[in-house]
Every structure is written in C-alpha cells, then in structure tokens.
Design a protein around this motif. Structure first.
Motif, PDB file in Angstrom:
ATOM      1  N   SER A  61     -32.469  52.321  94.191  1.00  0.00           N
ATOM      2  CA  SER A  61     -31.435  52.709  95.136  1.00  0.00           C
ATOM      3  C   SER A  61     -30.988  51.476  95.912  1.00  0.00           C
TER       4      SER A  61
ATOM      5  N   ALA B 231     -29.202  51.231  99.549  1.00  0.00           N
ATOM      6  CA  ALA B 231     -28.657  51.959 100.696  1.00  0.00           C
ATOM      7  C   ALA B 231     -27.946  51.004 101.640  1.00  0.00           C
TER       8      ALA B 231
ATOM      9  N   PHE C  81     -24.092  54.958  99.919  1.00  0.00           N
ATOM     10  CA  PHE C  81     -24.782  55.035  98.626  1.00  0.00           C
ATOM     11  C   PHE C  81     -23.784  54.936  97.466  1.00  0.00           C
TER      12      PHE C  81
ATOM     13  N   TYR D 130     -25.292  53.694  94.122  1.00  0.00           N
ATOM     14  CA  TYR D 130     -26.250  54.684  93.618  1.00  0.00           C
ATOM     15  C   TYR D 130     -25.524  55.928  93.120  1.00  0.00           C
ATOM     16  N   CYS D 131     -24.542  56.403  93.891  1.00  0.00           N
ATOM     17  CA  CYS D 131     -23.760  57.569  93.457  1.00  0.00           C
ATOM     18  C   CYS D 131     -23.047  57.277  92.143  1.00  0.00           C
TER      19      CYS D 131
ATOM     20  N   ASN E  80     -36.878  55.238  98.947  1.00  0.00           N
ATOM     21  CA  ASN E  80     -36.134  55.252 100.200  1.00  0.00           C
ATOM     22  C   ASN E  80     -36.582  54.120 101.120  1.00  0.00           C
TER      23      ASN E  80
ATOM     24  N   VAL F 106     -33.162  54.743 105.488  1.00  0.00           N
ATOM     25  CA  VAL F 106     -32.809  56.023 104.868  1.00  0.00           C
ATOM     26  C   VAL F 106     -33.708  57.130 105.401  1.00  0.00           C
TER      27      VAL F 106
END
Length: 268
Positions: free
Chosen positions: A92, A94, A150, A153-154, A191, A195
């Motif tokens: 991820s 963030a 994000f 990541y999305c 995370n 996050v």
C-alpha cells in the motif's frame, strides 16, 4: 461438486504477511498441500515449521524470473486433482498523489497488479493440468471505491478486479476459473500508523486477519466469482458503481480529516 481442501495444491504469495500467514495456517489445517512464496527465507521457514502439514517454500521476489522459474520447476512434481493460485502479496502507499514517490507508485502497481497478471499467465499450463483449478486474487474494498490518499492502491485493486472479471470470462467452458475476493481494512502491517490513526478517527471498521481468512475460505468453497466483505463497505461499492457522485459527496465531508492524516509523505 463438493469441495475438498485435501485435493488441493495451493500456491500462496505473500505467505508470511499478516493475512498470508493466517491463510497458510488455516489452509494447512484443512489439509491443503501448500507452496509458500516470499522474499524472507527466515520468515518462510518459521511459518513452514509452524504449519500442521508439510509444505514447500520458494524464496525470492515473485516478479523476478529466477523465482518464477524455481516455482515452475517445483510445481512439475506437484500434481493433484485440483490446483490453486492465491495472489495475496500486496503493498500500500498511503499518501496524496502530489506527495507520492514515483518509485513507490511503480512498486505498488508492480506487486499488486502486474505480478498477479504475469504469474497467472506463467502458471496457467500447470493450472490446466488439474481436473479443476482456481486463480484467487485478493482484492480490496478500494477496488470498488476510489478513496483519497490511496489513488495508486485503488488503481492497482480496480485493475486487479477488472483483470479477474475479464479472465474469468475468457476461461468460460474450461477447467480453470478466477475469483476476486475483497476485504475492507485489515489489522495487519500493510497499514501505516497514519492509516491506523485515520481509521480510528473516522470510526472505520478494521477486521482481524483471522476473520478475513474465514470469509475468503468460505468464498473459495462457494466459488464466488466476486465478493466484497464488511458492512457498510460492500454496500458503498454497489452505490459507487451506480451513483459515484453520491459517494463523492459523502467522502468530501471527511476531506479535511483525511488530508490532515494522509496529505503528506508517509514512510511505511
């Protein structure tokens, strides 16, 4: 057709991570023959020694040809009535796009999207050798809802979802099918502290990996082509598909809070 894990040879990427570790333990308990992949030899061996049934490990970066070559060589002697690939490894990032490192962007897309596509292609001959086979792509609720902070990541999870859907349609009338199984926020090391703090501030539900593993195993057994987990996130995914502006307005109410936690570079 009844499902029997003892008939399965399962390749699991990201095996010693938060969700991967729990999945490996649960599948071993069910009697599956596991092939565990990861970059850290010590962590893989620790996991291997803790499992109920014997398993095999492949150490290395799964996007590296040397690693995939070793995996394919191992699988030549791994034949069972049913074969399965679980693309679980994920990263991820963030942060808002303006503050994202370009190398991090490329790495997230490589690990979360490109590698599952390429690995599915590379292992397709092995998958097709079985009476039945599955490709399980572990997605995210952010594969159905674009969320600020994000974006990369999305993009990776939306892409993985589209790949799974298209591939599954390509595989109609074959012995192989694909599933996209999407948890919401998980209490794992993926995370960052920012996050975690944001989720706490907004009151977002965060599921333990043990619960998610049970959901995933159930969905595999029931052969769900696509499944989102957790309420109300799975409802928001449906609303977002039909009325994205409504979801945008709902998220905009938390925009200042999200910016305060994520609109800066965060080191994982």
């Amino acid at each position: 057709m009844s499902f029997n894990w003892k008939n399965q040879t399962v390749v699991l990427t990201g095996a010693y991570g938060g969700l991967g570790h729990v999945l490996a333990e649960a599948l071993s308990e069910q009697g599956a023959d596991l092939v565990l992949l990861g970059r850290d030899s010590n962590k893989l061996q620790q996991l291997q020694s803790a499992l109920k049934h014997t398993s095999d490990v492949v150490v290395g970066d799964i996007s590296d040809r040397t690693t995939t070559s070793a995996l394919k060589t191992l699988l030549e002697n791994k034949q069972s009535p049913e074969h399965m690939l679980i693309n679980n490894a994920a990263l991820s990032d963030a942060s808002f796009l303006n503050n994202s490192d370009e190398a991090d962007i490329e790495n997230v897309l490589k690990v979360n999207l490109l590698t599952p596509i390429v690995l599915s292609k590379q292992l397709m001959p092995w998958l097709q050798q079985a009476e039945h086979a599955r490709i399980i792509n572990i997605g995210s609720s952010f594969g159905g809802i674009g969320y600020p902070g994000f974006s990369t990541y999305c993009a990776s999870k939306f892409g993985l979802r589209g790949f799974t859907q298209a591939l599954n349609r390509e595989l109609i009338n074959t012995t192989v099918n694909a599933q996209y199984l999407a948890p919401r926020a998980m209490a794992t090391g993926i995370n960052t502290s920012a996050v975690n703090a944001l989720n706490e501030k907004l009151g977002n539900a965060v599921d333990k990996p043990q619960k998610i593993a049970r959901w995933i195993i159930s969905s595999i057994e029931k052969n769900h082509s696509e499944k989102f987990y957790g309420w109300p996130e799975k409802l928001f995914v449906k609303i977002n598909a039909l009325l994205p502006n409504m979801v945008s307005k709902a998220i905009s109410k938390d925009q200042k809070t999200i910016q305060s936690y994520l609109n800066k570079k965060v080191n994982s």
